[in-house]
Write an enzyme that holds these catalytic residues in place. Sequence first.
Site, PDB file in Angstrom:
ATOM      1  N   LYS A   1     -10.902 -21.162   7.785  1.00 33.93           N
ATOM      2  CA  LYS A   1     -10.020 -22.337   7.650  1.00 33.93           C
ATOM      3  C   LYS A   1     -10.846 -23.632   7.680  1.00 33.93           C
ATOM      4  O   LYS A   1     -10.572 -24.577   6.926  1.00 33.93           O
ATOM      5  CB  LYS A   1      -8.980 -22.330   8.768  1.00 33.93           C
TER       6      LYS A   1
ATOM      7  N   LYS B   1      -7.089 -17.082   3.507  1.00 42.59           N
ATOM      8  CA  LYS B   1      -8.208 -18.011   3.778  1.00 42.59           C
ATOM      9  C   LYS B   1      -9.563 -17.332   3.630  1.00 42.59           C
ATOM     10  O   LYS B   1     -10.540 -17.979   3.225  1.00 42.59           O
ATOM     11  CB  LYS B   1      -8.081 -18.643   5.160  1.00 42.59           C
TER      12      LYS B   1
ATOM     13  N   GLY C   1       2.799 -10.673  15.603  1.00 39.87           N
ATOM     14  CA  GLY C   1       2.501 -10.921  14.180  1.00 39.87           C
ATOM     15  C   GLY C   1       1.575 -12.099  13.949  1.00 39.87           C
ATOM     16  O   GLY C   1       1.460 -12.587  12.833  1.00 39.87           O
TER      17      GLY C   1
ATOM     18  N   ARG D   1       0.837  -1.200   0.000  1.00 41.57           N
ATOM     19  CA  ARG D   1       0.000   0.000   0.000  1.00 41.57           C
ATOM     20  C   ARG D   1       0.875   1.255   0.000  1.00 41.57           C
ATOM     21  O   ARG D   1       0.624   2.208  -0.690  1.00 41.57           O
ATOM     22  CB  ARG D   1      -0.887   0.012   1.248  1.00 41.57           C
TER      23      ARG D   1
ATOM     24  N   GLY E   1       2.507 -16.572  12.214  1.00 42.16           N
ATOM     25  CA  GLY E   1       3.817 -15.935  12.371  1.00 42.16           C
ATOM     26  C   GLY E   1       4.680 -16.124  11.136  1.00 42.16           C
ATOM     27  O   GLY E   1       4.377 -16.930  10.244  1.00 42.16           O
TER      28      GLY E   1
ATOM     29  N   GLU F   1      -4.583 -11.236  12.491  1.00 40.41           N
ATOM     30  CA  GLU F   1      -4.927 -10.690  11.189  1.00 40.41           C
ATOM     31  C   GLU F   1      -4.813  -9.168  11.225  1.00 40.41           C
ATOM     32  O   GLU F   1      -4.800  -8.564  12.299  1.00 40.41           O
ATOM     33  CB  GLU F   1      -6.369 -11.074  10.828  1.00 40.41           C
TER      34      GLU F   1
ATOM     35  N   GLY G   1      -0.873 -22.139   9.519  1.00 34.06           N
ATOM     36  CA  GLY G   1       0.516 -21.671   9.386  1.00 34.06           C
ATOM     37  C   GLY G   1       1.459 -22.663   8.756  1.00 34.06           C
ATOM     38  O   GLY G   1       1.395 -22.930   7.556  1.00 34.06           O
TER      39      GLY G   1
HETATM   40  P1  NAP Z   1      -0.158  -7.745   6.983  1.00 32.86           P
HETATM   41  O1  NAP Z   1       0.982  -7.873   7.919  1.00 32.86           O
HETATM   42  O2  NAP Z   1      -1.283  -6.841   7.302  1.00 32.86           O
HETATM   43  O3  NAP Z   1       0.444  -7.343   5.547  1.00 32.86           O
HETATM   44  C1  NAP Z   1      -0.343  -7.047   4.437  1.00 32.86           C
HETATM   45  C2  NAP Z   1       0.553  -6.517   3.338  1.00 32.86           C
HETATM   46  O4  NAP Z   1      -0.205  -6.309   2.162  1.00 32.86           O
HETATM   47  C3  NAP Z   1       1.222  -5.172   3.653  1.00 32.86           C
HETATM   48  O5  NAP Z   1       2.536  -5.145   3.143  1.00 32.86           O
HETATM   49  C4  NAP Z   1       0.338  -4.164   2.928  1.00 32.86           C
HETATM   50  O6  NAP Z   1       1.045  -3.016   2.485  1.00 32.86           O
HETATM   51  C5  NAP Z   1      -0.094  -4.966   1.711  1.00 32.86           C
HETATM   52  N1  NAP Z   1      -1.413  -4.591   1.225  1.00 32.86           N
HETATM   53  C6  NAP Z   1      -2.609  -4.733   1.867  1.00 32.86           C
HETATM   54  N2  NAP Z   1      -3.610  -4.295   1.086  1.00 32.86           N
HETATM   55  C7  NAP Z   1      -3.039  -3.889  -0.055  1.00 32.86           C
HETATM   56  C8  NAP Z   1      -3.544  -3.317  -1.247  1.00 32.86           C
HETATM   57  N3  NAP Z   1      -4.841  -3.098  -1.408  1.00 32.86           N
HETATM   58  N4  NAP Z   1      -2.675  -3.001  -2.232  1.00 32.86           N
HETATM   59  C9  NAP Z   1      -1.340  -3.224  -2.073  1.00 32.86           C
HETATM   60  N5  NAP Z   1      -0.817  -3.750  -0.963  1.00 32.86           N
HETATM   61  C10 NAP Z   1      -1.649  -4.068   0.019  1.00 32.86           C
HETATM   62  O7  NAP Z   1      -0.809  -9.181   6.707  1.00 32.86           O
HETATM   63  P2  NAP Z   1      -0.155 -10.617   6.964  1.00 32.86           P
HETATM   64  O8  NAP Z   1      -0.329 -10.993   8.383  1.00 32.86           O
HETATM   65  O9  NAP Z   1       1.174 -10.687   6.326  1.00 32.86           O
HETATM   66  O10 NAP Z   1      -1.199 -11.526   6.152  1.00 32.86           O
HETATM   67  C11 NAP Z   1      -1.216 -11.574   4.745  1.00 32.86           C
HETATM   68  C12 NAP Z   1      -2.145 -12.695   4.290  1.00 32.86           C
HETATM   69  O11 NAP Z   1      -1.664 -13.936   4.804  1.00 32.86           O
HETATM   70  C13 NAP Z   1      -3.579 -12.566   4.816  1.00 32.86           C
HETATM   71  O12 NAP Z   1      -4.456 -13.107   3.864  1.00 32.86           O
HETATM   72  C14 NAP Z   1      -3.580 -13.423   6.069  1.00 32.86           C
HETATM   73  O13 NAP Z   1      -4.854 -13.914   6.376  1.00 32.86           O
HETATM   74  C15 NAP Z   1      -2.660 -14.537   5.639  1.00 32.86           C
HETATM   75  N6  NAP Z   1      -1.981 -15.236   6.726  1.00 32.86           N
HETATM   76  C16 NAP Z   1      -1.389 -14.565   7.737  1.00 32.86           C
HETATM   77  C17 NAP Z   1      -0.695 -15.271   8.729  1.00 32.86           C
HETATM   78  C18 NAP Z   1       0.015 -14.596   9.855  1.00 32.86           C
HETATM   79  O14 NAP Z   1       0.574 -15.310  10.701  1.00 32.86           O
HETATM   80  N7  NAP Z   1       0.050 -13.277   9.934  1.00 32.86           N
HETATM   81  C19 NAP Z   1      -0.636 -16.659   8.648  1.00 32.86           C
HETATM   82  C20 NAP Z   1      -1.267 -17.322   7.573  1.00 32.86           C
HETATM   83  C21 NAP Z   1      -1.932 -16.604   6.623  1.00 32.86           C
HETATM   84  P3  NAP Z   1       1.755  -1.992   3.527  1.00 32.86           P
HETATM   85  O15 NAP Z   1       2.891  -2.766   4.146  1.00 32.86           O
HETATM   86  O16 NAP Z   1       2.220  -0.855   2.716  1.00 32.86           O
HETATM   87  O17 NAP Z   1       0.677  -1.646   4.521  1.00 32.86           O
HETATM   88  N1  HSE Z   2      -4.367 -14.763  12.429  1.00 35.34           N
HETATM   89  C1  HSE Z   2      -4.164 -16.134  12.123  1.00 35.34           C
HETATM   90  C2  HSE Z   2      -4.050 -16.935  13.410  1.00 35.34           C
HETATM   91  C3  HSE Z   2      -2.931 -16.285  11.283  1.00 35.34           C
HETATM   92  O1  HSE Z   2      -3.872 -16.327  14.471  1.00 35.34           O
HETATM   93  O2  HSE Z   2      -4.157 -18.156  13.357  1.00 35.34           O
HETATM   94  C4  HSE Z   2      -2.715 -17.669  10.755  1.00 35.34           C
HETATM   95  O3  HSE Z   2      -3.653 -17.995   9.793  1.00 35.34           O
END
Ligand code: NAP
Ligand code: HSE
Length: 430
Positions: A205, A105, A187, A45, A302, A190, A134
Amino acid sequence: MKTIGIGLAGFGTVGAGVYENLERHRDLIAERSGYSFDVRRIVVRDPLKKRDVQATSGLFSKRWQDLLEDPEIRVVVELMGGTTEAYDLTVAAIQSGRIVVTGNKALLAERGAEIFALACEHKVPVFFEAAVAGGIPIIQSLRDAFVGNRIESVHGILNGTSNYILTRMQEAGMDYPEALAEAVQLGYAEADPTLDVNGWDAAHKAIILAALAYGFWVDPSTVRVEGIDRVSAADIHFAKGLGYAIKMLGSVRVIDSLVEVGVAPTLIPQSNVLASVNGVFNAIAVRGDLVGDSLFYGRGAGRGPTSTSVIGDLVEAAHILDAPRGTYGFSSHGLYGNNRPSDEIIGSYYLRLSVDDKPGVLARIAGLLGEAGIGISSVVQPESIAGVETPLVLMIHEARYGKMRETLAKIISLDCVKGSPVLFNVESLT
Ligand code: NAP
Ligand code: HSE
């Protein structure tokens, strides 16, 4: 050695983790897989934001369309989250013939049917190992390794954040907001942590697991989803006294040819292995008719665990670019084709009320349950503890959820019942 050009959409917890770990283990991945991955563009973003993982500044862009304008990008890795732009990017990537790897998901649970129909039409796979649990390879296991099984049930602790919060409340006596803040800082949560605590992340999920097990996409609006916001220290304490732990449990199973999917705080016996799954750990118990019981355990959220799954998918994508296989990440098989409405699902329950401490109260409550044909398996009147005056705990077995809710509405209208009731599922998991 082959180099595969990839485009990364998202550089948050997961995206930056993928970038960092592709660099850190470049030689190892190349040695083990025969492929090297070249991140050619990163969409975020805010390209100017200060980040804890450094990448070449020239790689950043605000436009996801840039990923599709580079012919060297063969795989699009969608780690932005959300269901709008992530959907547009996924669809456009498939239409352009690029393999998609995603951890999203929410997107798959809500629009998986369309996305995989398109993937099949364009003969382009969509991989999503990171979307559930994860670092646990549950997607490949359920889809491929267990393909010869009729899946009877899948029960899992599917959300790391809520499990982390419950564990911190239970073990460190932390209050809910403090434990949530820690999970966000680590981290695990969500971008909108409401989805973690209101049960919807786990529900997304569970819907994906149900799709793999039973071959069709359950409509999210038909799934009963409850979060951990109603779980109090008092209920954790009362449940423990009865021999149970409270976990946010995702349940997927088939009964009489109808699939049942739900996510709710659930009492599970302390003796069951899922009861000792703590912190950010997830665990998934799969029962298949041939394999019997299998248990998968690992970190559910994470940077490291999630990037592990994404990198695994990237190698899978690289193999498919070399030798297309005719599988696209999900095959509908319509074994059952329908799911049971949540009100029709039969379950057992923990019901905690606050009541007037006088004779006849239990008889009035038991009378209403009896009229509804709902049996009580035990009644406990524990000591009052902080926040819960004159508690009455009833363990209830084998009632339709809709009937239980109807009867509960009558119970709480009794003048001897005070405050809000707490109704959780009870699973014996035998
Ligand atoms: P996050 O930390 O919020 O990161 C999202 C990233 O996407 C940021 O870099 C953001 O940009 C960018 N972004 C968001 N909307 C955008 C848009 N409209 N245009 C361009 N860039 C955009 O999210 P995350 O935790 O990494 O999760 C990402 C995905 O993986 C999600 O679908 C989540 O459900 C999934 N997931 C997460 C985890 C976890 O442990 N966190 C585990 C499994 C799956 P900026 O950096 O500039 O804000
Ligand atoms: N927010 C999610 C969790 C990330 O806590 O399980 C992994 O999908």
